[in-house]
Design a protein around this motif. Structure first.
Motif, PDB file in Angstrom:
ATOM      1  N   UNK A  20       0.842  -1.190   0.000  1.00  0.00           N
ATOM      2  CA  UNK A  20       0.000   0.000   0.000  1.00  0.00           C
ATOM      3  C   UNK A  20       0.879   1.243   0.000  1.00  0.00           C
ATOM      4  N   UNK A  21       0.490   2.238  -0.802  1.00  0.00           N
ATOM      5  CA  UNK A  21       1.234   3.483  -0.904  1.00  0.00           C
ATOM      6  C   UNK A  21       0.249   4.644  -0.897  1.00  0.00           C
ATOM      7  N   UNK A  22       0.715   5.770  -0.390  1.00  0.00           N
ATOM      8  CA  UNK A  22      -0.068   7.004  -0.425  1.00  0.00           C
ATOM      9  C   UNK A  22       0.719   8.007  -1.255  1.00  0.00           C
ATOM     10  N   UNK A  23       0.060   8.580  -2.274  1.00  0.00           N
ATOM     11  CA  UNK A  23       0.703   9.546  -3.162  1.00  0.00           C
ATOM     12  C   UNK A  23      -0.124  10.817  -3.216  1.00  0.00           C
ATOM     13  N   UNK A  24       0.549  11.908  -3.480  1.00  0.00           N
ATOM     14  CA  UNK A  24      -0.131  13.177  -3.701  1.00  0.00           C
ATOM     15  C   UNK A  24       0.366  13.695  -5.044  1.00  0.00           C
ATOM     16  N   UNK A  25      -0.568  13.898  -5.996  1.00  0.00           N
ATOM     17  CA  UNK A  25      -0.236  14.393  -7.325  1.00  0.00           C
ATOM     18  C   UNK A  25      -1.057  15.648  -7.565  1.00  0.00           C
ATOM     19  N   UNK A  26      -0.368  16.750  -7.799  1.00  0.00           N
ATOM     20  CA  UNK A  26      -1.026  18.040  -8.017  1.00  0.00           C
ATOM     21  C   UNK A  26      -2.042  18.349  -6.919  1.00  0.00           C
ATOM     22  N   UNK A  27      -1.678  18.049  -5.673  1.00  0.00           N
ATOM     23  CA  UNK A  27      -2.528  18.359  -4.534  1.00  0.00           C
ATOM     24  C   UNK A  27      -3.634  17.354  -4.267  1.00  0.00           C
ATOM     25  N   UNK A  28      -3.740  16.294  -5.065  1.00  0.00           N
ATOM     26  CA  UNK A  28      -4.784  15.290  -4.885  1.00  0.00           C
ATOM     27  C   UNK A  28      -4.148  14.041  -4.248  1.00  0.00           C
ATOM     28  N   UNK A  29      -4.771  13.546  -3.158  1.00  0.00           N
ATOM     29  CA  UNK A  29      -4.277  12.354  -2.472  1.00  0.00           C
ATOM     30  C   UNK A  29      -4.784  11.094  -3.159  1.00  0.00           C
ATOM     31  N   UNK A  39      -5.068  -1.029  -7.290  1.00  0.00           N
ATOM     32  CA  UNK A  39      -6.305  -0.376  -6.914  1.00  0.00           C
ATOM     33  C   UNK A  39      -5.947   1.053  -6.508  1.00  0.00           C
ATOM     34  N   UNK A  40      -6.561   2.043  -7.158  1.00  0.00           N
ATOM     35  CA  UNK A  40      -6.309   3.452  -6.855  1.00  0.00           C
ATOM     36  C   UNK A  40      -7.588   4.032  -6.276  1.00  0.00           C
ATOM     37  N   UNK A  41      -7.511   4.446  -5.003  1.00  0.00           N
ATOM     38  CA  UNK A  41      -8.677   4.954  -4.274  1.00  0.00           C
ATOM     39  C   UNK A  41      -9.858   3.992  -4.390  1.00  0.00           C
ATOM     40  N   UNK A  42      -9.557   2.678  -4.346  1.00  0.00           N
ATOM     41  CA  UNK A  42     -10.597   1.660  -4.376  1.00  0.00           C
ATOM     42  C   UNK A  42     -11.029   1.224  -5.757  1.00  0.00           C
ATOM     43  N   UNK A  43     -10.557   1.870  -6.801  1.00  0.00           N
ATOM     44  CA  UNK A  43     -10.942   1.534  -8.173  1.00  0.00           C
ATOM     45  C   UNK A  43      -9.849   0.659  -8.795  1.00  0.00           C
ATOM     46  N   UNK A  44     -10.211  -0.547  -9.296  1.00  0.00           N
ATOM     47  CA  UNK A  44      -9.193  -1.455  -9.834  1.00  0.00           C
ATOM     48  C   UNK A  44      -8.689  -1.035 -11.217  1.00  0.00           C
ATOM     49  N   UNK A  45      -7.393  -1.251 -11.449  1.00  0.00           N
ATOM     50  CA  UNK A  45      -6.756  -0.985 -12.737  1.00  0.00           C
ATOM     51  C   UNK A  45      -5.781  -2.102 -13.033  1.00  0.00           C
ATOM     52  N   UNK A  46      -5.519  -2.323 -14.322  1.00  0.00           N
ATOM     53  CA  UNK A  46      -4.433  -3.191 -14.749  1.00  0.00           C
ATOM     54  C   UNK A  46      -3.430  -2.297 -15.464  1.00  0.00           C
ATOM     55  N   UNK A  47      -2.188  -2.305 -14.965  1.00  0.00           N
ATOM     56  CA  UNK A  47      -1.142  -1.439 -15.493  1.00  0.00           C
ATOM     57  C   UNK A  47      -0.136  -2.306 -16.237  1.00  0.00           C
ATOM     58  N   UNK A  48       0.165  -1.954 -17.490  1.00  0.00           N
ATOM     59  CA  UNK A  48       1.152  -2.703 -18.260  1.00  0.00           C
ATOM     60  C   UNK A  48       2.535  -2.108 -18.019  1.00  0.00           C
TER      61      UNK A  48
END
Length: 148
Positions: free
Chosen positions: A3-12, A28-37
């Motif tokens: 698990x990681x916490x990131x802040x991009x352009x002021x958004x957590x 999973x980003x903020x609970x939404x699943x993604x598949x990253x290549x």
């Protein structure tokens, strides 16, 4: 998995890396699943299994019947772990199991963003396990070596 916490352009963002399958990372980003290549597969460290070899009570057992003596690698948890401070590729492992290191000794060289980074021992002691090899791709926070 991680698990990681990131802040991009002021958004957590709360990012959870769930699994790797070849070059696909399931996150999973903020609970939404993604598949990253990924450009190349990530080698996820496998924890070695503890192997116990029991001695036979009978000395008449033939050598063909005896179980081979297998010396297990030190488990990743047997000591203090040196972790990858950022994702990258291992270009050189400077230590072997049994080597003695002092605080500040370089144990691994990690290439990240076209720069060679010396990863140094945070602890003094003996190397009990080396969890990466040259060419491995690691994520931030991955255990590289263990110092006991």
């Amino acid at each position: 998995m991680s698990n990681y916490k990131y802040k991009v352009n002021g958004v957590d963002y709360d990012v959870e890396i769930e699994d790797f399958e070849g070059t696909i990372a399931k996150v999973s980003v903020n609970g939404k699943p993604f598949e990253v290549e990924l450009a190349q597969p990530v080698k996820v460290p496998v924890r070695p299994k503890k192997v116990e070899v029991k001695a036979s009570a009978s000395s008449t057992t033939s050598s063909a019947e005896k179980a081979p003596a297998i010396k297990p690698k030190a488990a990743a948890g047997s000591g203090n772990k040196v972790l990858a401070p950022l994702p990258g590729t291992i270009t050189e492992v400077k230590v072997n199991v049994g080597d003695t290191v002092k605080i500040g000794d370089t144990v691994v060289i990690l290439e990240a963003m076209k720069m060679q980074n010396n990863i140094e021992a945070d602890y003094e002691g003996k190397i009990t396990s080396v969890l990466v090899t040259r060419g491995d791709t690691v994520m931030e926070g991955a255990a590289l070596v263990t110092i006991g």
